[in-house]
Design an enzyme around this catalytic site. Sequence first.
Site, PDB file in Angstrom:
ATOM      1  N   TYR A 155       0.736  -1.195   0.121  1.00 17.83           N
ATOM      2  CA  TYR A 155       0.003   0.181   0.066  1.00 17.83           C
ATOM      3  C   TYR A 155       0.975   1.062  -0.037  1.00 17.83           C
ATOM      4  CZ  TYR A 155      -3.392   3.413   1.739  1.00 17.83           C
ATOM      5  OH  TYR A 155      -4.277   4.680   2.088  1.00 17.83           O
ATOM      6  N   ASP A 250       9.572   3.280  -0.761  1.00 17.91           N
ATOM      7  CA  ASP A 250       8.384   3.808   0.028  1.00 17.91           C
ATOM      8  C   ASP A 250       8.414   3.461   1.524  1.00 17.91           C
ATOM      9  OD1 ASP A 250       6.107   4.703   1.557  1.00 17.91           O
ATOM     10  OD2 ASP A 250       4.756   3.795   0.392  1.00 17.91           O
ATOM     11  N   LYS A 278       4.856   9.364   8.694  1.00 18.39           N
ATOM     12  CA  LYS A 278       4.803   8.723   9.953  1.00 18.39           C
ATOM     13  C   LYS A 278       5.643   9.254  10.998  1.00 18.39           C
ATOM     14  CE  LYS A 278       2.216   4.900   8.100  1.00 18.39           C
ATOM     15  NZ  LYS A 278       0.818   4.497   8.443  1.00 18.39           N
TER      16      LYS A 278
HETATM   17  C1  LIG Z   1       3.998   2.472   3.266  1.00 17.74           C
HETATM   18  C2  LIG Z   1       2.841   3.271   3.168  1.00 17.74           C
HETATM   19  N1  LIG Z   1       2.944   4.459   2.263  1.00 17.74           N
HETATM   20  C3  LIG Z   1       2.145   5.446   2.340  1.00 17.74           C
HETATM   21  C4  LIG Z   1       1.104   5.575   3.113  1.00 17.74           C
HETATM   22  C5  LIG Z   1       0.106   6.596   3.064  1.00 17.74           C
HETATM   23  O1  LIG Z   1       0.488   7.544   4.125  1.00 17.74           O
HETATM   24  P1  LIG Z   1      -0.522   8.423   4.615  1.00 17.74           P
HETATM   25  O2  LIG Z   1      -1.740   7.564   5.517  1.00 17.74           O
HETATM   26  O3  LIG Z   1       0.039   9.239   5.467  1.00 17.74           O
HETATM   27  O4  LIG Z   1      -1.278   9.039   3.550  1.00 17.74           O
HETATM   28  C6  LIG Z   1       1.089   4.432   4.266  1.00 17.74           C
HETATM   29  C7  LIG Z   1      -0.004   4.559   5.163  1.00 17.74           C
HETATM   30  O5  LIG Z   1      -0.256   3.984   5.831  1.00 17.74           O
HETATM   31  C8  LIG Z   1       2.047   3.455   4.181  1.00 17.74           C
HETATM   32  O6  LIG Z   1       1.992   2.409   5.101  1.00 17.74           O
END
Ligand SMILES: Cc1ncc(COP(=O)(O)O)c(C=O)c1O
Length: 443
Positions: A155, A250, A278
């Site tokens: 994700y 990511d 985060k």
């Molecule tokens: C690996 C990863 N990338 C991107 C995101 C998206 O981040 P946000 O919820 O701050 O938009 C998340 C969210 O949990 C994530 O776990």
Amino acid sequence: MATMAGSEARRTLPTNSQWLFTKAQRLMPGGVNSPVRAFRAVGGEPLFIARGHGSRIVDVDGREYLDYVLSWGPLILGHCHPEVVGAVERALRDGSSFGACTPGEVTLAERIQEAFPSIERVRLVSSGTEATLAALRVARAATGRDKILKFDGCYHGHSDSLLVKAGSGVATLGLPDSPGVPRALAELTVSIPYNDIAALEEAFRRYRGELAAAIVEPVAGNMGCVPPQPGFLERLRTLTAEQETVLIFDEVITGFRVAYGGAQQLYGVQPDLTTLGKILGGGLPVGAYGGKARLMDYVAPAGPVYQAGTLSGNPLAVAAGIKTLEVLRRPGFYAGLEATSQRLVAGLLAAAQQAGVPLTVNRVGSMFTAFFSSRPVTDYVSACASHTARFATFFRGMLHGGIYLPPSQFETAFVSSAHSQEDVAVTIEAANRAFAQCREPSG
Ligand SMILES: Cc1ncc(COP(=O)(O)O)c(C=O)c1O
């Protein structure tokens, strides 16, 4: 610990959480502002949280829980770390937002660059979703290509291009991808199994010279915790380099989590672009994307790729981030977190074994998932083979015992530096009781 016992009379009345959830459902879609909060994968109603301190949260009914969700990862120092609170309070007294340059942004950018040598230039945004969608835009602009490669169960936020075979809440809800995503856009996204080197090689053969970017969670967190198999990230790096495809790690979850310098430090593989979020915001909304200067210089106003944000580099979030990183850099921080996490996972495995419940625990540092499966979990298919009904029983047992876990089999739990030895012991005791409820009936 948890004050679970209420009088019989009280039990028949709705709790404050139930009352609020009933009201919330009339006001917000599904009663929540992010899907997995609704507890649909585990049954029952969500808790409404009143406050948190250290490793614990307290709901609006006054019940206390040990928290292993930690706002889905940001709170590596636990709730309300006094130094972070102090930094945010000081920043707030000077003004909450200016929409103009502030010194804190420069400091945070410098800290990011020190932690991640692959990041030569960085742009601060307000969420992980924003970071990944902007990183893709840069990759597409720099390569002049449209297609992207991702991995099943990973994700990367909810932007259109990336909501294809995504894990996280999408996995929990069983949505293959989302209505509203234009088919023409989804068709530009190629998704292949995680950790599958043969599939990776096949994808690069088939789409030779067509892939703008390959985006990956270098430790997957959104199908539950799934580490990269030896050689997977390395092969991905080689193939992307050969075809001038932009490799995006990511690290929204893994950045500052699995090591100060993220998964790229832990596994020694350097991407072209990195996305962060985060922990970087210490519990306030922050995201970032950055990497090679030749790519980041496409971003406006240095270059033609437009991306902007009213609250980007917000002073409160930046202050929380700078202070959090300062604490993380203190000697022994990650070693302490590793020891607590290791003890916790060993205890969970022993408790499951004693109860005769098949369990596979994946852990990288302070992120872990207990899969209700006897087989190794290495990708989305093997994660989905887990016994989700048994997970739901376990989840409810743990909640009853005062332990707040992510309310889905396909999410990662987190440990913070605020979790003590005593917290671990209390958790394992609760797990002993919860696993006993998960046993197959003996006939
Ligand atoms: C690996 C990863 N990338 C991107 C995101 C998206 O981040 P946000 O919820 O701050 O938009 C998340 C969210 O949990 C994530 O776990």
